[in-house]
Design a protein around this motif. Structure first.
Motif, PDB file in Angstrom:
ATOM      1  N   PHE A 114      27.921 -24.846 -28.468  1.00  0.00           N
ATOM      2  CA  PHE A 114      28.618 -24.037 -29.059  1.00  0.00           C
ATOM      3  C   PHE A 114      29.001 -24.374 -30.451  1.00  0.00           C
ATOM      4  O   PHE A 114      28.161 -25.226 -30.897  1.00  0.00           O
ATOM      5  N   GLN A 115      29.449 -23.614 -31.275  1.00  0.00           N
ATOM      6  CA  GLN A 115      29.716 -23.954 -32.841  1.00  0.00           C
ATOM      7  C   GLN A 115      31.111 -24.041 -33.021  1.00  0.00           C
ATOM      8  O   GLN A 115      31.871 -23.200 -32.799  1.00  0.00           O
ATOM      9  N   ARG A 116      31.213 -25.045 -34.122  1.00  0.00           N
ATOM     10  CA  ARG A 116      32.797 -25.308 -34.439  1.00  0.00           C
ATOM     11  C   ARG A 116      32.566 -25.673 -36.018  1.00  0.00           C
ATOM     12  O   ARG A 116      31.838 -26.740 -36.346  1.00  0.00           O
ATOM     13  N   ASN A 117      33.413 -25.315 -36.900  1.00  0.00           N
ATOM     14  CA  ASN A 117      33.593 -25.501 -38.336  1.00  0.00           C
ATOM     15  C   ASN A 117      32.085 -25.796 -39.043  1.00  0.00           C
ATOM     16  O   ASN A 117      32.000 -26.930 -39.660  1.00  0.00           O
ATOM     17  N   GLY A 118      31.326 -24.791 -38.722  1.00  0.00           N
ATOM     18  CA  GLY A 118      30.056 -25.153 -39.552  1.00  0.00           C
ATOM     19  C   GLY A 118      29.010 -25.877 -38.845  1.00  0.00           C
ATOM     20  O   GLY A 118      27.946 -26.077 -39.462  1.00  0.00           O
ATOM     21  N   PHE A 119      29.353 -26.461 -37.617  1.00  0.00           N
ATOM     22  CA  PHE A 119      28.477 -27.052 -36.894  1.00  0.00           C
ATOM     23  C   PHE A 119      27.929 -26.639 -35.532  1.00  0.00           C
ATOM     24  O   PHE A 119      28.663 -26.019 -34.983  1.00  0.00           O
ATOM     25  N   GLU A 164      15.121 -39.408 -35.679  1.00  0.00           N
ATOM     26  CA  GLU A 164      14.466 -39.177 -36.986  1.00  0.00           C
ATOM     27  C   GLU A 164      14.493 -37.679 -37.384  1.00  0.00           C
ATOM     28  O   GLU A 164      14.902 -37.177 -38.618  1.00  0.00           O
ATOM     29  N   ILE A 165      13.921 -36.664 -36.531  1.00  0.00           N
ATOM     30  CA  ILE A 165      14.028 -35.329 -36.836  1.00  0.00           C
ATOM     31  C   ILE A 165      15.023 -34.775 -36.977  1.00  0.00           C
ATOM     32  O   ILE A 165      15.704 -33.909 -38.051  1.00  0.00           O
ATOM     33  N   VAL A 166      16.348 -35.102 -36.197  1.00  0.00           N
ATOM     34  CA  VAL A 166      17.556 -34.556 -36.219  1.00  0.00           C
ATOM     35  C   VAL A 166      18.119 -34.981 -37.635  1.00  0.00           C
ATOM     36  O   VAL A 166      18.893 -34.358 -38.252  1.00  0.00           O
ATOM     37  N   GLU A 167      18.091 -36.237 -37.942  1.00  0.00           N
ATOM     38  CA  GLU A 167      18.696 -36.963 -39.315  1.00  0.00           C
ATOM     39  C   GLU A 167      17.812 -35.905 -40.455  1.00  0.00           C
ATOM     40  O   GLU A 167      18.770 -35.947 -41.531  1.00  0.00           O
ATOM     41  N   VAL A 185      24.091 -36.658 -23.894  1.00  0.00           N
ATOM     42  CA  VAL A 185      23.607 -37.027 -25.360  1.00  0.00           C
ATOM     43  C   VAL A 185      24.098 -35.809 -26.128  1.00  0.00           C
ATOM     44  O   VAL A 185      23.895 -34.638 -25.628  1.00  0.00           O
ATOM     45  N   ARG A 186      24.769 -36.233 -27.237  1.00  0.00           N
ATOM     46  CA  ARG A 186      25.206 -35.183 -28.095  1.00  0.00           C
ATOM     47  C   ARG A 186      24.637 -34.920 -29.586  1.00  0.00           C
ATOM     48  O   ARG A 186      23.993 -36.065 -30.179  1.00  0.00           O
ATOM     49  N   LEU A 187      24.214 -33.848 -29.701  1.00  0.00           N
ATOM     50  CA  LEU A 187      23.517 -33.470 -31.074  1.00  0.00           C
ATOM     51  C   LEU A 187      24.346 -32.349 -31.663  1.00  0.00           C
ATOM     52  O   LEU A 187      24.799 -31.363 -31.176  1.00  0.00           O
ATOM     53  N   GLU A 188      24.509 -32.643 -32.972  1.00  0.00           N
ATOM     54  CA  GLU A 188      25.268 -32.002 -33.917  1.00  0.00           C
ATOM     55  C   GLU A 188      24.269 -31.427 -35.279  1.00  0.00           C
ATOM     56  O   GLU A 188      23.790 -32.324 -35.861  1.00  0.00           O
ATOM     57  N   LEU A 189      24.390 -30.294 -35.461  1.00  0.00           N
ATOM     58  CA  LEU A 189      23.233 -29.686 -36.480  1.00  0.00           C
ATOM     59  C   LEU A 189      24.164 -28.766 -37.376  1.00  0.00           C
ATOM     60  O   LEU A 189      24.882 -28.013 -36.795  1.00  0.00           O
TER      61      LEU A 189
END
Length: 197
Positions: A114-119, A164-167, A185-189
């Protein structure tokens, strides 16, 4: 020399498997080194994360079915994001593979998006045994294994590379115990595009 003919093929197969594993480890070490040094140039693709996730899951479905796992999606409508599609595929593949690998037989995996506040928020939850606080802190370290007795064909570098890729994408990747049995596992982009760029 001196090995009985009927055993030669078995030992040759072991040698080949270990050589392939060593080759994969060297390539992943080089990849991790380049990522850490900031020498990896990320592509700027328009990525539809749900479609990417479904394609990865299609490839890994036989592994999930072999363990009798149920995979459940909890999805809200999401926008495209600007990112390196090949590298995100690498991350999602690693995360889903680990969720399958460490799930108990007949368990359940929940994939949320899902998406929230630009993430963009992406998470994978499974029902694996809980990890200690030390393991939760060190799981991103190269070659670290929470269960040292567990035999696996992996190199121990996948999560380090994924982080590293996510960062590099200005994102956050974390592992946490969830309520009840299992891990998440939580990922925020960050969503990059005309409205957020």
């Amino acid at each position: 020399a001196g090995i009985a003919p009927e055993k030669q093929e078995r030992y040759l197969n072991i040698i080949m498997e270990e050589a392939d594993r060593m080759d994969a480890m060297v390539l992943e070490m080089l990849d991790l080194s380049r990522l850490e040094a900031g020498k990896v140039r990320l592509a700027q693709d328009e990525v539809e994360l749900l479609g990417l996730t479904r394609r990865v899951l299609d490839k890994l479905q036989p592994l999930a079915e072999a363990k009798g796992l149920a995979v459940v999606f909890a999805i809200e409508e999401v926008s495209h994001l600007t990112a390196d599609e090949g590298r995100l595929t690498q991350v999602i593949t690693n995360l889903i593979s680990n969720a399958i690998k460490y799930s108990p037989e007949q368990g359940k995996i929940i994939i949320s998006l899902f998406q929230r506040n630009g993430f963009t928020h992406f998470s994978i939850e499974n029902e694996s045994p809980p990890l200690s606080e030390e393991a939760l802190e060190k799981v991103w370290d190269s070659f670290y294994r929470a269960d040292q007795s567990r035999t696996t064909k992996g190199t121990g570098l996948g999560l380090s590379i994924a982080k590293e890729i996510v960062e590099r994408h200005r994102g956050v990747l974390r592992l946490e115990d969830k309520e009840g049995p299992g891990l998440a596992v939580r990922l925020e982009l960050w969503i990059e595009g005309p409205e957020h760029g």
